[in-house]
Design an enzyme around this catalytic site. Structure first.
Site, PDB file in Angstrom:
ATOM      1  N   HIS A  32       0.848  -1.262  -0.123  1.00 24.13           N
ATOM      2  CA  HIS A  32      -0.154   0.051  -0.045  1.00 24.13           C
ATOM      3  C   HIS A  32       0.960   1.470  -0.164  1.00 24.13           C
ATOM      4  O   HIS A  32       0.400   2.227   0.796  1.00 24.13           O
ATOM      5  CB  HIS A  32      -0.700   0.021   1.182  1.00 24.13           C
ATOM      6  CG  HIS A  32      -1.788  -1.166   1.270  1.00 24.13           C
ATOM      7  ND1 HIS A  32      -2.543  -1.375   2.307  1.00 24.13           N
ATOM      8  CD2 HIS A  32      -2.560  -1.736   0.134  1.00 24.13           C
ATOM      9  CE1 HIS A  32      -3.436  -2.658   2.129  1.00 24.13           C
ATOM     10  NE2 HIS A  32      -3.292  -2.699   0.711  1.00 24.13           N
TER      11      HIS A  32
HETATM   12  C1  LIG Z   1       0.140  -7.394  -4.727  1.00 25.81           C
HETATM   13  C2  LIG Z   1      -0.789  -6.392  -4.443  1.00 25.81           C
HETATM   14  C3  LIG Z   1      -1.700  -6.556  -3.621  1.00 25.81           C
HETATM   15  C4  LIG Z   1      -2.737  -5.701  -3.210  1.00 25.81           C
HETATM   16  N1  LIG Z   1      -3.998  -5.834  -2.601  1.00 25.81           N
HETATM   17  C5  LIG Z   1      -4.887  -5.059  -2.364  1.00 25.81           C
HETATM   18  C6  LIG Z   1      -6.219  -5.340  -1.908  1.00 25.81           C
HETATM   19  O1  LIG Z   1      -6.551  -6.367  -1.637  1.00 25.81           O
HETATM   20  N2  LIG Z   1      -7.097  -4.296  -1.600  1.00 25.81           N
HETATM   21  C7  LIG Z   1      -6.812  -3.053  -1.829  1.00 25.81           C
HETATM   22  O2  LIG Z   1      -7.618  -2.059  -1.426  1.00 25.81           O
HETATM   23  N3  LIG Z   1      -5.511  -2.548  -2.302  1.00 25.81           N
HETATM   24  C8  LIG Z   1      -4.665  -3.527  -2.575  1.00 25.81           C
HETATM   25  N4  LIG Z   1      -3.413  -3.325  -3.035  1.00 25.81           N
HETATM   26  C9  LIG Z   1      -3.219  -1.670  -3.162  1.00 25.81           C
HETATM   27  C10 LIG Z   1      -3.994  -0.940  -4.544  1.00 25.81           C
HETATM   28  O3  LIG Z   1      -4.103  -2.265  -5.307  1.00 25.81           O
HETATM   29  C11 LIG Z   1      -3.186  -0.016  -5.010  1.00 25.81           C
HETATM   30  O4  LIG Z   1      -3.245   0.955  -3.937  1.00 25.81           O
HETATM   31  C12 LIG Z   1      -4.071   0.774  -6.355  1.00 25.81           C
HETATM   32  O5  LIG Z   1      -4.202  -0.388  -7.193  1.00 25.81           O
HETATM   33  C13 LIG Z   1      -3.064   1.474  -6.800  1.00 25.81           C
HETATM   34  O6  LIG Z   1      -3.644   2.282  -7.690  1.00 25.81           O
HETATM   35  P1  LIG Z   1      -2.662   3.412  -8.656  1.00 25.81           P
HETATM   36  O7  LIG Z   1      -3.747   3.981  -9.690  1.00 25.81           O
HETATM   37  O8  LIG Z   1      -2.186   4.418  -7.770  1.00 25.81           O
HETATM   38  O9  LIG Z   1      -1.620   2.605  -9.257  1.00 25.81           O
HETATM   39  P2  LIG Z   1      -1.523   1.277 -10.139  1.00 25.81           P
HETATM   40  O10 LIG Z   1      -2.763   0.677 -10.199  1.00 25.81           O
HETATM   41  O11 LIG Z   1      -0.266   0.639  -9.714  1.00 25.81           O
HETATM   42  O12 LIG Z   1      -1.276   1.861 -11.677  1.00 25.81           O
HETATM   43  C14 LIG Z   1      -0.430   2.443 -12.305  1.00 25.81           C
HETATM   44  C15 LIG Z   1      -0.283   1.983 -13.800  1.00 25.81           C
HETATM   45  O13 LIG Z   1       0.641   2.669 -14.350  1.00 25.81           O
HETATM   46  C16 LIG Z   1       1.279   1.831 -15.229  1.00 25.81           C
HETATM   47  N5  LIG Z   1       2.701   2.618 -15.530  1.00 25.81           N
HETATM   48  C17 LIG Z   1       3.575   3.107 -14.520  1.00 25.81           C
HETATM   49  N6  LIG Z   1       4.622   3.560 -15.157  1.00 25.81           N
HETATM   50  C18 LIG Z   1       4.157   3.992 -16.504  1.00 25.81           C
HETATM   51  C19 LIG Z   1       5.057   4.543 -17.377  1.00 25.81           C
HETATM   52  N7  LIG Z   1       6.121   5.226 -17.491  1.00 25.81           N
HETATM   53  N8  LIG Z   1       4.370   4.638 -18.662  1.00 25.81           N
HETATM   54  C20 LIG Z   1       3.299   4.101 -18.783  1.00 25.81           C
HETATM   55  N9  LIG Z   1       2.487   3.432 -17.997  1.00 25.81           N
HETATM   56  C21 LIG Z   1       2.816   3.469 -16.754  1.00 25.81           C
HETATM   57  C22 LIG Z   1       1.638   0.794 -14.728  1.00 25.81           C
HETATM   58  O14 LIG Z   1       1.866  -0.216 -15.323  1.00 25.81           O
HETATM   59  C23 LIG Z   1       0.270   0.511 -13.849  1.00 25.81           C
HETATM   60  O15 LIG Z   1      -0.769  -0.306 -14.761  1.00 25.81           O
HETATM   61  C24 LIG Z   1      -2.314  -4.223  -3.414  1.00 25.81           C
HETATM   62  C25 LIG Z   1      -1.444  -3.951  -4.367  1.00 25.81           C
HETATM   63  C26 LIG Z   1      -0.489  -4.919  -4.710  1.00 25.81           C
HETATM   64  C27 LIG Z   1       0.634  -4.483  -5.506  1.00 25.81           C
END
Ligand SMILES: Cc1cc2nc3c(=O)[nH]c(=O)nc-3n(C[C@H](O)[C@H](O)[C@H](O)COP(=O)(O)OP(=O)(O)OC[C@H]3O[C@@H](n4cnc5c(N)ncnc54)[C@H](O)[C@@H]3O)c2cc1C
Ligand SMILES: *[C@@H]1O[C@H](CO)[C@@H](O)[C@H](O)[C@H]1NC(C)=O
Ligand SMILES: *[C@@H]1O[C@H](CO)[C@@H](O)[C@H](O)[C@H]1NC(C)=O
Ligand SMILES: *[C@@H]1O[C@H](CO)[C@@H](O)[C@H](O)[C@H]1NC(C)=O
Ligand SMILES: *[C@@H]1O[C@H](CO)[C@@H](O)[C@H](O)[C@H]1NC(C)=O
Length: 612
Positions: free
Chosen positions: A543
């Protein structure tokens, strides 16, 4: 590559039967990209998926969604809820990050570096996460608001949680705290596989004087509840599935491009005018795409700060040390906060109530899943319940929970596969993994994980070099503050007290007594023993937040203002977990979706023509 031999077999069979009839593999990518879009969104993860769907609701607005990873349909395990663990060290769907060597934690991991999986595919981390749906405590958001995030109090963000949600639990659906018409399905984890372990857990809570009730409501502190998760019809529902998939094809103003690695934001003076991207399908040349309204970074807590720093937005001394010209001096990459869990407490039971890896690969379960979409394989990663508890180490006037207990109905040591898989995931030597977890092959049992919800330890994300292909330096500084250790020991004692009750005695629950080989100097189950094991084995709960902190413009610790605009730059916003100013008392996916829902409204409002 993946250590789990059984998963591919199970999944391929299940997948074949379940999806063969359906053409879910149709191409998503736009055939031809335009030179310019109104909005360019970087990252198709939790936040990026919501933004792409909401901003493209206006047929006049052109939207480009860029994703570094590939289509999730290429990896069938993504769809199968029980196969979640197999994704975490799969290089096809994650960034395979590791922390820097830790001084105070990760001591059992190779080179003292903990694994840090982040999703790299459509849906981002929501396509590899454990699907758990939690929001935290209302006071988390009131604190954001009180510390300079105008507009982000609980009362102000609740409508966006409700807007995003389609809760299938009838009792919750009638509550003012929940939504039933949103895109995101929230279902009881026990809907298609239930276990007496959950009943014992809830009864144990009551017997200790706690309540069973809605932990996503007005007052989660002191409550136990069954797990709710983003599972739809036996399948993982990523945020991309929930928001974008239903509108693909129906909106020609939304273009999607996978395998597109964004290197930098292009700036004209202090205005963002587009991005520079490497398209894997094309030549190695970098492509420039313009954004006429704005560039929105949604690349997550590691890669959003990375892209900013590569673009000249970050701490002056750090950028200068890498010869990156400084455009704006901002504390990008500071304030890294993460939840830490303790994975070692496992218990055997003498009743057939848990999820055994060997049972998951039985023909019965495969058929049950393939035909009925029920059974073990449909269960979200074995996570059955949560408890949100106060700590004696927290301030008396703080009404939020500081310790979470997570009931997981899979005992790692219950199979050689489980031990091997977990060791690989966390970057631990297999022999050590066997010492810590092994010896219970074929037995039924469970895990109870304590998590510290508001750790004092705060770290940083920094660039390793000015090369966009390099992995950044992730320094979470886990357990560097003494109070975090005290809190985790208390979490272990709370977990023991929960299992040490009549409902668990009926199941014959017994804590396993494996000694950690590096902690033999201390008496088993003494505080000092646990402190030692915590420093060796505690790991991320995945997280990370806070690396582009939101707050008032005049606060020198913030990177974005409450409208999520990067300070000192026009036409550049950040919408993802990195803007979260301080960790909430729960998991982060639902809050990130809420943030993106609210951001979409703020953005639409700012381009609204009052004459329309
Ligand atoms: C293993 C794991 C288990 C988890 N379990 C839970 C759970 O059960 N419940 C819960 O609430 N939360 C959980 N979380 C946390 C939650 O999933 C994350 O906090 C949330 O998905 C983050 O969202 P985000 O949009 O910030 O980033 P992300 O969903 O990580 O999205 C970022 C995206 O940007 C893309 N990206 C990155 N850099 C670039 C670039 N330079 N160019 C183009 N694209 C790029 C990535 O590939 C990715 O697809 C978990 C996370 C993980 C990793
Ligand atoms: C095929 O996919 C569509 C859309 O995702 C879904 O509504 C339908 O139920 C699926 N059909 C089968 C046979 O799985
Ligand atoms: C799941 O378990 C909880 C707690 O026992 C119960 O309230 C809920 O109705 C169950 N859900 C389903 C779908 O059985
Ligand atoms: C399980 O263990 C409990 C406690 O040790 C015992 O009372 C019970 O009889 C056992 N049940 C079975 C089926 O072995
Ligand atoms: C910073 O701005 C906020 C409003 O955004 C204001 O309430 C506060 O007084 C300001 N603080 C300083 C030190 O200027």
């Amino acid at each position: 590559m993946t250590s789990l031999a059984w998963i591919p077999v199970v999944i391929l069979i299940a997948y074949a039967v379940h999806y063969a009839m359906n053409g879910s593999d149709r191409p998503l990518d736009a055939e031809r990209l335009l030179a310019s879009y109104d909005y360019v969104i970087v990252g198709a993860g939790s936040a990026g998926s919501v933004l792409a769907a909401r901003l493209s609701e206006d047929p006049e607005a052109t939207v480009l969604l860029l994703e570094a990873g590939s289509d999730d349909a290429r990896v069938p395990e993504v769809a199968v809820p029980m196969a979640t663990f197999s994704l975490w060290n799969n290089r096809d769907v994650t960034w395979s990050y590791k922390t820097t060597p830790q001084r105070d934690a990760c001591q059992s991991m190779t080179n003292q570096r903990c694994s840090w999986p982040r999703g790299r595919l459509l849906g981002g981390s929501s396509s590899i996460n454990a699907m758990i749906y939690l929001r935290g405590h209302p006071d988390d958001y009131d604190r954001w608001s009180a510390t300079g995030c105008d507009g982000w109090s609980y009362e102000q963000v609740l409508p966006y949680f409700v807007k995003s949600e389609r809760n299938l639990n009838r009792n919750l659906a009638s509550s003012s705290q929940h939504g039933v018409n949103g895109p995101m399905t929230v279902a009881d984890a026990n809907q298609s596989f239930s276990s007496e372990l959950l009943d014992a857990f809830l009864k144990a809570g009551v017997s200790l004087g706690y309540e069973v009730g809605d932990v996503n409501g007005e007052q989660p502190t002191g409550k136990f509840m069954h797990n709710q998760a983003n599972v739809e019809n036996g399948r993982r529902q990523s945020v991309f599935d929930a928001y974008v998939r239903p509108v693909i094809g129906a909106r020609n103003n939304l273009h999607i491009k996978t395998r597109a690695l964004v290197h930098r934001v292009l700036l004209h003076g202090n205005r963002a005018v587009g991005i520079q991207v490497q398209l894997e399908s094309e030549s190695a040349d970098l492509v420039k795409i313009s954004a006429s309204r704005e560039v929105i970074l949604a690349a997550g807590s590691v890669n959003t700060p990375k892209i900013l720093m590569l673009s000249g937005i970050g701490r002056r001394d750090h950028l200068e040390s890498l010869h990156i010209p400084v455009v704006v001096d901002l504390p990008v990459g500071d304030n890294l906060q993460d939840h830490v869990l303790f994975p070692v407490l496992q218990f055997t039971v003498n009743a057939s109530v848990s999820i055994r890896v060997d049972d998951a690969k039985s023909v019965t379960e495969i058929l049950k899943y393939a035909v009925l979409k029920r059974g073990i394989l449909s269960h979200p990663a074995g996570i059955m319940g949560h408890a949100f508890l106060k700590s004696t180490n927290q301030r008396a006037d703080d009404i939020r929970p500081y310790i979470k207990l997570v009931l997981n109905g899979v005992m790692l040591g219950g199979s050689e596969e489980g031990t091997r898989q977990y060791s690989a995931i966390v970057n631990q030597d297999l022999e050590l993994g066997r010492h810590v977890f092994g010896g219970y092959e074929g037995r039924h049992g469970f895990h109870l994980y304590p998590v510290i919800l508001h750790p004092d330890s705060i770290g940083t994300i920094r660039l390793a070099s000015s090369d966009p292909g390099d992995i950044p330096l992730i320094e979470p500084a886990y357990l560097s503050q003494e109070n975090d250790i005290a809190m985790m020991v208390e979490g272990i004692r709370l977990a023991e007290s929960v299992v040490n009750t009549e409902p668990f005695a009926i199941l014959g629950a017994k804590m396993t007594t494996n000694r950690h080989p590096n902690c033999l100097d201390h008496e088993f189950d003494s505080d000092r023993y646990w402190v030692c094991v915590i420093r060796h084995m505690a790991a991320t709960e995945f997280h990370p937040v806070g690396t582009c902190k939101m707050g008032s413009r005049n606060d020198s610790t913030t990177v974005v203002d409450p409208d999520l605009k990067v300070k000192g730059i026009e036409g550049l916003r950040i919408v993802d977990a990195s803007v979260i100013p301080s960790l909430i008392s729960g998991n982060t996916n639902a809050p990130v979706v809420m943030i993106a829902e609210k951001a979409a409204d703020v953005i639409k409002e700012s381009y609204h023509d009052p004459d329309d």
